[in-house]
Design an enzyme around this catalytic site. Structure first.
Site, mmCIF file in Angstrom:
data_model
loop_
_atom_site.group_PDB
_atom_site.id
_atom_site.type_symbol
_atom_site.label_atom_id
_atom_site.label_comp_id
_atom_site.label_asym_id
_atom_site.label_seq_id
_atom_site.Cartn_x
_atom_site.Cartn_y
_atom_site.Cartn_z
ATOM 1 N N ASN A 208 20.021 -43.609 22.651
ATOM 2 C CA ASN A 208 20.505 -44.085 23.953
ATOM 3 C C ASN A 208 19.303 -44.428 24.824
ATOM 4 O OD1 ASN A 208 19.708 -41.648 25.527
ATOM 5 N ND2 ASN A 208 21.108 -40.685 24.066
ATOM 6 N N ASP A 277 26.190 -37.799 20.532
ATOM 7 C CA ASP A 277 27.342 -36.981 20.155
ATOM 8 C C ASP A 277 27.642 -37.078 18.650
ATOM 9 O OD1 ASP A 277 28.020 -35.858 22.644
ATOM 10 O OD2 ASP A 277 28.818 -37.797 23.304
ATOM 11 N N LYS A 287 15.919 -48.091 2.798
ATOM 12 C CA LYS A 287 16.484 -49.068 3.740
ATOM 13 C C LYS A 287 17.780 -49.691 3.222
ATOM 14 C CE LYS A 287 15.387 -53.309 6.134
ATOM 15 N NZ LYS A 287 14.556 -54.495 6.139
ATOM 16 N N PRO A 305 26.339 -31.120 16.746
ATOM 17 C CA PRO A 305 26.643 -29.888 17.487
ATOM 18 C C PRO A 305 26.534 -30.140 18.988
ATOM 19 C CG PRO A 305 24.524 -29.718 16.328
ATOM 20 C CD PRO A 305 25.154 -31.009 15.897
ATOM 21 N N ASP A 306 27.408 -29.512 19.757
ATOM 22 C CA ASP A 306 27.287 -29.594 21.218
ATOM 23 C C ASP A 306 26.382 -28.445 21.656
ATOM 24 O OD1 ASP A 306 27.600 -29.372 24.011
ATOM 25 O OD2 ASP A 306 29.473 -30.506 23.882
ATOM 26 N N ILE A 307 25.123 -28.774 21.915
ATOM 27 C CA ILE A 307 24.103 -27.750 22.189
ATOM 28 C C ILE A 307 24.464 -26.967 23.448
ATOM 29 C CG2 ILE A 307 21.632 -27.344 22.476
ATOM 30 C CD1 ILE A 307 21.165 -30.209 21.389
ATOM 31 N N PHE A 324 23.912 -31.671 32.789
ATOM 32 C CA PHE A 324 23.977 -32.963 33.461
ATOM 33 C C PHE A 324 25.183 -33.700 32.889
ATOM 34 C CE2 PHE A 324 20.372 -34.528 36.128
ATOM 35 C CZ PHE A 324 19.732 -33.315 36.291
ATOM 36 N N LYS A 338 33.515 -30.762 32.163
ATOM 37 C CA LYS A 338 32.388 -30.350 31.308
ATOM 38 C C LYS A 338 31.846 -28.990 31.748
ATOM 39 C CE LYS A 338 30.966 -34.906 29.805
ATOM 40 N NZ LYS A 338 30.151 -36.085 29.995
ATOM 41 N N LYS A 342 32.034 -25.964 29.069
ATOM 42 C CA LYS A 342 30.754 -25.517 28.502
ATOM 43 C C LYS A 342 30.227 -24.266 29.182
ATOM 44 C CE LYS A 342 29.745 -30.280 27.078
ATOM 45 N NZ LYS A 342 28.757 -31.176 26.519
HETATM 46 O O1 PMT Z 1 15.996 -39.727 30.966
HETATM 47 P P1 PMT Z 1 16.255 -40.649 32.133
HETATM 48 O O2 PMT Z 1 16.019 -42.095 31.782
HETATM 49 O O3 PMT Z 1 15.504 -40.231 33.357
HETATM 50 O O4 PMT Z 1 17.810 -40.553 32.473
HETATM 51 C C1 PMT Z 1 18.355 -39.384 32.984
HETATM 52 C C2 PMT Z 1 19.740 -39.102 32.398
HETATM 53 C C3 PMT Z 1 20.704 -40.200 32.834
HETATM 54 C C4 PMT Z 1 19.699 -39.022 30.878
HETATM 55 C C5 PMT Z 1 20.178 -37.704 32.965
HETATM 56 O O5 PMT Z 1 20.193 -37.762 34.370
HETATM 57 C C6 PMT Z 1 21.553 -37.291 32.440
HETATM 58 O O6 PMT Z 1 22.579 -37.670 32.958
HETATM 59 N N1 PMT Z 1 21.570 -36.481 31.349
HETATM 60 C C7 PMT Z 1 22.770 -36.076 30.609
HETATM 61 C C8 PMT Z 1 23.140 -37.172 29.652
HETATM 62 C C9 PMT Z 1 24.344 -36.798 28.786
HETATM 63 O O7 PMT Z 1 24.199 -36.696 27.628
HETATM 64 O O8 PMT Z 1 25.429 -36.538 29.437
HETATM 65 P P2 PMT Z 1 26.821 -36.132 28.716
HETATM 66 O O9 PMT Z 1 27.782 -36.246 29.835
HETATM 67 O O10 PMT Z 1 27.045 -36.928 27.494
HETATM 68 O O11 PMT Z 1 26.581 -34.628 28.296
HETATM 69 C C10 PMT Z 1 26.868 -33.535 29.164
HETATM 70 C C11 PMT Z 1 25.878 -32.417 28.926
HETATM 71 O O12 PMT Z 1 26.042 -31.895 27.590
HETATM 72 C C12 PMT Z 1 24.419 -32.782 29.059
HETATM 73 O O13 PMT Z 1 23.760 -31.749 29.740
HETATM 74 C C13 PMT Z 1 23.945 -32.904 27.616
HETATM 75 O O14 PMT Z 1 22.567 -32.534 27.497
HETATM 76 C C14 PMT Z 1 24.815 -31.902 26.884
HETATM 77 N N2 PMT Z 1 25.099 -32.225 25.475
HETATM 78 C C15 PMT Z 1 25.819 -33.338 25.158
HETATM 79 C C16 PMT Z 1 26.126 -33.599 23.843
HETATM 80 C C17 PMT Z 1 25.647 -32.722 22.842
HETATM 81 N N3 PMT Z 1 25.910 -32.940 21.555
HETATM 82 N N4 PMT Z 1 24.941 -31.639 23.182
HETATM 83 C C18 PMT Z 1 24.656 -31.391 24.482
HETATM 84 O O15 PMT Z 1 23.982 -30.392 24.796
#
Ligand code: PMT
Length: 399
Positions: A208, A277, A287, A305-307, A324, A338, A342
């Site tokens: 991403n 995800d 390749k 895994p959802d960390i 976040f 969320k 979580k």
């Molecule tokens: O890095 P930059 O360019 O400065 O951009 C910042 C940002 C936009 C990445 C940051 O501000 C942000 O929003 N980070 C969270 C991005 C995200 O994955 O959001 P989510 O809504 O998909 O996930 C929610 C939370 O679960 C996040 O804290 C994520 O780290 C966590 N997660 C998600 C999926 C996964 N498999 N494991 C996780 O731990």
């Protein structure tokens, strides 16, 4: 933290690195500080006072007898300063200050300061290593002044070794840290930042747009506030914030391992990383070849895994967990969902897909949602500044 309302006394002495103090001055001004430059006569051989005067928007203190204003003002400037930074500091100034000699505008001003003083020695490596110079620097350090070690490398005098003035951003960072209240002292903060990268084959991957800027800003702010910071970083092109322990990872599985390994010791966990995800169900060892015309390629994906959820499950009493949420719409509903799912104490929701916030931008706009049902809207601002507001809220919530 910005440096608004801070008065900085920037001392410049006569070394080739004096040109770097111009950039340092610009960084202080950009952060909102009021800067007064005091320079020695020999510094004037390297950079003219007009440059400092124009950029600082203040008169330069350089001659006690001919600058009519500076005759009295130097004591006012000394007493008003929140910090004094000498960059570059020659062997001569270190010697004078260590022995209380005040024979020009800069030394007389420095002997009157009551604020913290940062000395940035810069000179030929043999001079720097000379026992007399080292002894003088030791005296200054024992007296409570801060000495920033010079960098090593090629020097202007054609020798190689220690003696180079550190880069202006580094000096700026250390001065900023010195002026920042240490309200996270004794805390261990674990942060994740950047994207994860999931291999499809040795050439291609799914990822991403996360640049890591937001997470690195949080790590820098936490370190500046006295925390012991571990930063688990996906693949990004950013320098490690000074004083931060960094673990580089690539995939979600690697990030999960690094986060869980560091989890037991952490007091505060902040998951800024944008984790993929899904990953390829069967990443190929070689390749994948292009199909013949008209044939599509179907990629099978499995859930990662959802960390954050895993950390939420393992969280012990006393650990504070922040997530976040990156959303394009319905920010509040998804963020709160969320936070609950979580087991978070707080979530920072930012809108993505806008040029000035979310991914890659230097600025961000978030709404903080707290476990107790409260929320706080933070307007658009630099990620560096936002990071401090985020930490303010964490400290407030932790009580
Ligand atoms: O890095 P930059 O360019 O400065 O951009 C910042 C940002 C936009 C990445 C940051 O501000 C942000 O929003 N980070 C969270 C991005 C995200 O994955 O959001 P989510 O809504 O998909 O996930 C929610 C939370 O679960 C996040 O804290 C994520 O780290 C966590 N997660 C998600 C999926 C996964 N498999 N494991 C996780 O731990």
């Amino acid at each position: 933290m910005d440096l608004k309302d801070k008065q900085i006394l920037l001392g410049v002495t006569g070394g080739i690195a004096a040109y770097k103090s111009v950039e340092l001055l610009r960084l202080f001004k950009k952060a909102g500080a009021s800067v007064t430059v005091a320079m020695t006569e020999s510094a004037g051989h390297f950079v003219g006072r007009t440059t400092f005067e124009v950029l600082s928007e203040n008169p330069v203190l350089s001659d006690l007898y001919f600058d009519t204003e500076s005759q009295v003002k130097h004591i006012d400037i000394a007493l008003q300063a929140d910090v004094a930074v000498i960059a570059p500091a020659t062997a001569n100034i270190a010697g004078k200050l260590a022995h209380g000699i005040a024979d020009d505008a800069l030394t007389t001003t420095l002997l009157a300061v009551t604020c913290p003083v940062v000395i940035c020695p810069s000179m030929n490596s043999f001079m720097y290593e000379n026992i007399r110079v080292q002894r003088n620097l030791d005296i200054l350090e024992q007296d409570g002044w801060h000495i920033l070690d010079p960098d090593s490398g090629a020097l202007a005098c054609k020798t190689t070794g220690a003696g180079r003035l550190p880069e202006p951003w580094y000096i700026f960072d250390r001065v900023q840290a010195l002026l920042t209240p240490k309200d996270l002292k004794g805390k261990k903060v674990l942060i994740s930042a950047g994207p994860t990268l999931e291999a499809i084959d040795p050439v291609r991957y799914i990822s991403n747009h996360s640049s890591g800027k937001m997470g690195f800003a949080v790590a820098r702010a936490a370190e500046n506030r006295g925390a012991n910071v571990t930063l688990v970083a996906g693949p990004v092109h950013l320098d490690t914030p000074v004083g931060v322990n960094r673990a580089d990872v690539t995939s979600c599985e690697e990030m999960a391992r690094a986060m869980l390994e560091n989890l037991p010791d952490a007091d505060i966990i902040i998951k800024v990383a944008a984790v993929a995800d899904y990953r390829a169900a069967d990443p190929k060892g070689s390749k994948i070849k292009k199909r013949s015309k008209g044939r599509d390629l179907n990629l099978s994906m499995v859930e990662n895994p959802d960390i954050l959820k895993q950390i939420g499950r393992q969280k012990k009493t006393g650990q504070f967990l922040v997530g976040f949420a990156a959303e394009t719409d319905d920010l509040e509903t998804y963020a709160i969902e969320k936070m609950e799912k979580k087991n978070l104490d707080m979530i920072a929701a930012n809108r993505v897909g806008e040029p000035d916030s979310g991914f890659c931008a230097d600025t961000n706009r978030v709404t903080l949602f707290f476990k107790n049902g409260n929320s706080k809207e933070i307007p658009l601002m630099e990620k560096e500044q936002l990071a401090h507001i985020l930490i303010d809220s964490i400290i407030e919530q932790m009580g």
